[in-house]
Design a protein around this motif. Structure first.
Motif, PDB file in Angstrom:
ATOM      1  N   GLN A 168       0.746  -1.041   0.082  1.00  0.00           N
ATOM      2  CA  GLN A 168      -0.066  -0.127   0.148  1.00  0.00           C
ATOM      3  C   GLN A 168       0.859   1.283  -0.052  1.00  0.00           C
ATOM      4  O   GLN A 168       0.503   2.070  -0.745  1.00  0.00           O
ATOM      5  CB  GLN A 168      -1.036  -0.058   1.053  1.00  0.00           C
ATOM      6  CG  GLN A 168      -2.044   1.056   1.296  1.00  0.00           C
ATOM      7  CD  GLN A 168      -3.264   0.725   0.063  1.00  0.00           C
ATOM      8  OE1 GLN A 168      -2.988  -0.069  -0.815  1.00  0.00           O
ATOM      9  NE2 GLN A 168      -4.319   1.624   0.207  1.00  0.00           N
TER      10      GLN A 168
ATOM     11  N   ARG B  83       2.913   7.312  -6.333  1.00  0.00           N
ATOM     12  CA  ARG B  83       2.158   8.261  -6.806  1.00  0.00           C
ATOM     13  C   ARG B  83       2.731   9.503  -6.651  1.00  0.00           C
ATOM     14  O   ARG B  83       2.502  10.471  -7.493  1.00  0.00           O
ATOM     15  CB  ARG B  83       0.906   8.245  -6.002  1.00  0.00           C
ATOM     16  CG  ARG B  83      -0.166   9.099  -6.496  1.00  0.00           C
ATOM     17  CD  ARG B  83      -1.751   8.856  -5.733  1.00  0.00           C
ATOM     18  NE  ARG B  83      -2.696   9.363  -6.454  1.00  0.00           N
ATOM     19  CZ  ARG B  83      -3.090  10.710  -5.881  1.00  0.00           C
ATOM     20  NH1 ARG B  83      -2.471  11.152  -4.808  1.00  0.00           N
ATOM     21  NH2 ARG B  83      -3.955  11.220  -6.618  1.00  0.00           N
TER      22      ARG B  83
ATOM     23  N   TRP C 130      -1.086   1.870  -8.230  1.00  0.00           N
ATOM     24  CA  TRP C 130      -2.238   2.664  -7.927  1.00  0.00           C
ATOM     25  C   TRP C 130      -3.489   1.905  -8.143  1.00  0.00           C
ATOM     26  O   TRP C 130      -4.347   2.012  -7.528  1.00  0.00           O
ATOM     27  CB  TRP C 130      -2.217   3.982  -8.298  1.00  0.00           C
ATOM     28  CG  TRP C 130      -3.188   5.133  -7.875  1.00  0.00           C
ATOM     29  CD1 TRP C 130      -4.319   5.254  -8.397  1.00  0.00           C
ATOM     30  CD2 TRP C 130      -3.018   5.448  -6.662  1.00  0.00           C
ATOM     31  NE1 TRP C 130      -5.017   6.106  -7.518  1.00  0.00           N
ATOM     32  CE2 TRP C 130      -4.235   6.262  -6.279  1.00  0.00           C
ATOM     33  CE3 TRP C 130      -2.022   5.506  -5.437  1.00  0.00           C
ATOM     34  CZ2 TRP C 130      -4.539   6.943  -5.287  1.00  0.00           C
ATOM     35  CZ3 TRP C 130      -2.278   5.911  -4.158  1.00  0.00           C
ATOM     36  CH2 TRP C 130      -3.490   6.877  -4.019  1.00  0.00           C
TER      37      TRP C 130
ATOM     38  N   HIS D  30      -4.790   0.396  -5.169  1.00  0.00           N
ATOM     39  CA  HIS D  30      -4.733   0.970  -3.711  1.00  0.00           C
ATOM     40  C   HIS D  30      -6.016   0.863  -2.877  1.00  0.00           C
ATOM     41  O   HIS D  30      -6.254   0.658  -2.046  1.00  0.00           O
ATOM     42  CB  HIS D  30      -4.317   2.560  -4.180  1.00  0.00           C
ATOM     43  CG  HIS D  30      -4.096   3.462  -2.783  1.00  0.00           C
ATOM     44  ND1 HIS D  30      -2.836   3.557  -2.197  1.00  0.00           N
ATOM     45  CD2 HIS D  30      -4.965   3.988  -2.103  1.00  0.00           C
ATOM     46  CE1 HIS D  30      -3.161   4.206  -1.049  1.00  0.00           C
ATOM     47  NE2 HIS D  30      -4.239   4.654  -0.992  1.00  0.00           N
ATOM     48  N   TYR D  31      -7.213   1.063  -3.786  1.00  0.00           N
ATOM     49  CA  TYR D  31      -8.614   1.019  -3.056  1.00  0.00           C
ATOM     50  C   TYR D  31      -8.744  -0.277  -2.593  1.00  0.00           C
ATOM     51  O   TYR D  31      -9.208  -0.250  -1.465  1.00  0.00           O
ATOM     52  CB  TYR D  31      -9.626   1.425  -4.067  1.00  0.00           C
ATOM     53  CG  TYR D  31      -9.697   2.808  -4.618  1.00  0.00           C
ATOM     54  CD1 TYR D  31      -8.329   3.578  -4.730  1.00  0.00           C
ATOM     55  CD2 TYR D  31     -10.671   3.627  -4.774  1.00  0.00           C
ATOM     56  CE1 TYR D  31      -8.281   4.993  -5.153  1.00  0.00           C
ATOM     57  CE2 TYR D  31     -10.617   4.892  -5.253  1.00  0.00           C
ATOM     58  CZ  TYR D  31      -9.623   5.412  -5.431  1.00  0.00           C
ATOM     59  OH  TYR D  31      -9.516   6.562  -5.836  1.00  0.00           O
TER      60      TYR D  31
ATOM     61  N   ALA E 261     -10.861   7.210   3.977  1.00  0.00           N
ATOM     62  CA  ALA E 261     -11.026   7.249   2.499  1.00  0.00           C
ATOM     63  C   ALA E 261     -12.504   6.737   2.042  1.00  0.00           C
ATOM     64  O   ALA E 261     -12.968   6.856   1.158  1.00  0.00           O
ATOM     65  CB  ALA E 261      -9.821   6.427   1.984  1.00  0.00           C
TER      66      ALA E 261
ATOM     67  N   ARG F 296     -15.269   9.103   2.122  1.00  0.00           N
ATOM     68  CA  ARG F 296     -15.061   9.947   1.217  1.00  0.00           C
ATOM     69  C   ARG F 296     -15.742   9.284  -0.150  1.00  0.00           C
ATOM     70  O   ARG F 296     -16.494   9.821  -0.736  1.00  0.00           O
ATOM     71  CB  ARG F 296     -13.687  10.302   0.983  1.00  0.00           C
ATOM     72  CG  ARG F 296     -13.479  11.206  -0.311  1.00  0.00           C
ATOM     73  CD  ARG F 296     -11.832  11.557  -0.401  1.00  0.00           C
ATOM     74  NE  ARG F 296     -11.127  10.659  -0.397  1.00  0.00           N
ATOM     75  CZ  ARG F 296      -9.670  10.937  -0.648  1.00  0.00           C
ATOM     76  NH1 ARG F 296      -9.310  12.091  -0.395  1.00  0.00           N
ATOM     77  NH2 ARG F 296      -8.770   9.875  -0.579  1.00  0.00           N
TER      78      ARG F 296
ATOM     79  N   HIS G   6      -6.853  12.038   5.044  1.00  0.00           N
ATOM     80  CA  HIS G   6      -6.339  10.858   4.463  1.00  0.00           C
ATOM     81  C   HIS G   6      -4.922  10.592   4.428  1.00  0.00           C
ATOM     82  O   HIS G   6      -4.236   9.748   4.866  1.00  0.00           O
ATOM     83  CB  HIS G   6      -7.385  10.497   3.196  1.00  0.00           C
ATOM     84  CG  HIS G   6      -6.889   8.983   2.756  1.00  0.00           C
ATOM     85  ND1 HIS G   6      -6.785   7.770   3.500  1.00  0.00           N
ATOM     86  CD2 HIS G   6      -6.264   8.570   1.746  1.00  0.00           C
ATOM     87  CE1 HIS G   6      -6.321   6.758   2.774  1.00  0.00           C
ATOM     88  NE2 HIS G   6      -5.869   7.206   1.726  1.00  0.00           N
TER      89      HIS G   6
ATOM     90  N   TRP H 232       0.688   9.618   5.792  1.00  0.00           N
ATOM     91  CA  TRP H 232       2.246   9.747   6.273  1.00  0.00           C
ATOM     92  C   TRP H 232       2.324   9.318   7.514  1.00  0.00           C
ATOM     93  O   TRP H 232       3.661   8.909   7.553  1.00  0.00           O
ATOM     94  CB  TRP H 232       2.689  10.897   5.658  1.00  0.00           C
ATOM     95  CG  TRP H 232       2.359  10.964   3.866  1.00  0.00           C
ATOM     96  CD1 TRP H 232       1.957  11.848   2.874  1.00  0.00           C
ATOM     97  CD2 TRP H 232       2.979   9.947   3.050  1.00  0.00           C
ATOM     98  NE1 TRP H 232       1.719  11.620   1.817  1.00  0.00           N
ATOM     99  CE2 TRP H 232       2.464  10.382   1.611  1.00  0.00           C
ATOM    100  CE3 TRP H 232       3.854   8.627   2.997  1.00  0.00           C
ATOM    101  CZ2 TRP H 232       2.810   9.691   0.514  1.00  0.00           C
ATOM    102  CZ3 TRP H 232       3.813   8.145   1.793  1.00  0.00           C
ATOM    103  CH2 TRP H 232       3.730   8.606   0.565  1.00  0.00           C
TER     104      TRP H 232
END
Ligand code: HEM
Length: 193
Positions: free
Chosen positions: A32, A39, A52, A55-56, A111, A114, A148, A153
């Motif tokens: 992940q 990205r 990517w 990623h979801y 996320a 969202r 998010h 990070w």
């Protein structure tokens, strides 16, 4: 004493379920964060697009796994090994683990909220889990848009600290912390505080 492999945790080590969740999730988090880092540093390259595109789905899978892991951890709380080291090191370990859990839950949850409020829906491993359509709901999208990425990070920083501390326990302090999560029950005596 012979090493025993149990499903549940014991005061001398983590059981098979905890270790499978821990190392399975570690591998998925590495994947992940590879997608997130690419990205930033390699946008629009073939490798970034490949990572990517997962990623979801990997993020949703981690969300399900962290909820299972939290529930399993609570069910095993009284049986688990106690943190090693001085009182200050043990307190720091408890606070660090609490922060890791809070971020592991908050980052994907923000996320997903969202996605739920965006109207664009969400498809996970080819299965639609949030239907497309409807108005955008800013109360659901705004927290994810603001938090998010920065919390993601921050989670990476905590994970790097967690790995460093585990290596310090195992290779500098020489206590059983690392082997409890790699091999399960350890018959290595606890180091002096
Ligand atoms: C534990 C799971 C997750 C982690 C650790 C994670 C981590 C990250 C990180 C570090 C970024 C920042 C990348 C950048 O600076 O460009 C990011 C961005 C993003 N993530 Fe995730 N993510 C997770 C789960 C999810 C899930 C489940 C979804 C979708 C439902 C998602 C959708 C996005 C999107 C759309 C972005 C770009 C927009 C933004 O920066 O917020 N992530 N993620």
């Amino acid at each position: 004493m012979a090493r025993m492999s149990t499903l549940q945790d014991t005061p001398t080590g983590y059981g098979t379920v905890t270790r499978a969740l821990h190392w399975g999730m570690a591998a998925l988090f590495a994947w992940q964060f590879a997608s997130a880092i690419l990205r930033v540093v390699a946008e629009d390259t073939a490798i970034e697009k490949f990572f990517w595109s997962t990623h979801y789905s990997v993020g949703f899978t981690l969300w399900v796994l962290v909820l299972l892991r939290g529930a399993w951890g609570l069910a095993n709380l009284r049986r688990r090994p106690r943190p090693e080291g001085s009182a200050a090191v043990a307190r720091a370990a408890r606070l660090g683990h609490l922060a890791l859990y809070l971020l592991m839950i908050a980052v994907p949850s923000l996320a997903l909220l969202r996605s739920a409020g965006s109207g664009r829906g969400l498809t996970v491993w080819g299965v639609e889990v949030i239907a497309r359509g409807g108005e955008q709901v800013r109360a659901l999208t705004a927290p994810g848009s603001a938090l998010h990425a920065p919390l993601g990070w921050a989670l990476l920083v905590l994970i790097v600290g967690h790995v460093a501390m585990a290596l310090w326990h195992g290779h500098v302090r020489g206590d059983a912390t690392l082997t409890r999560m790699t091999r399960g029950s350890s018959d290595r005596p606890a180091a002096q505080a």
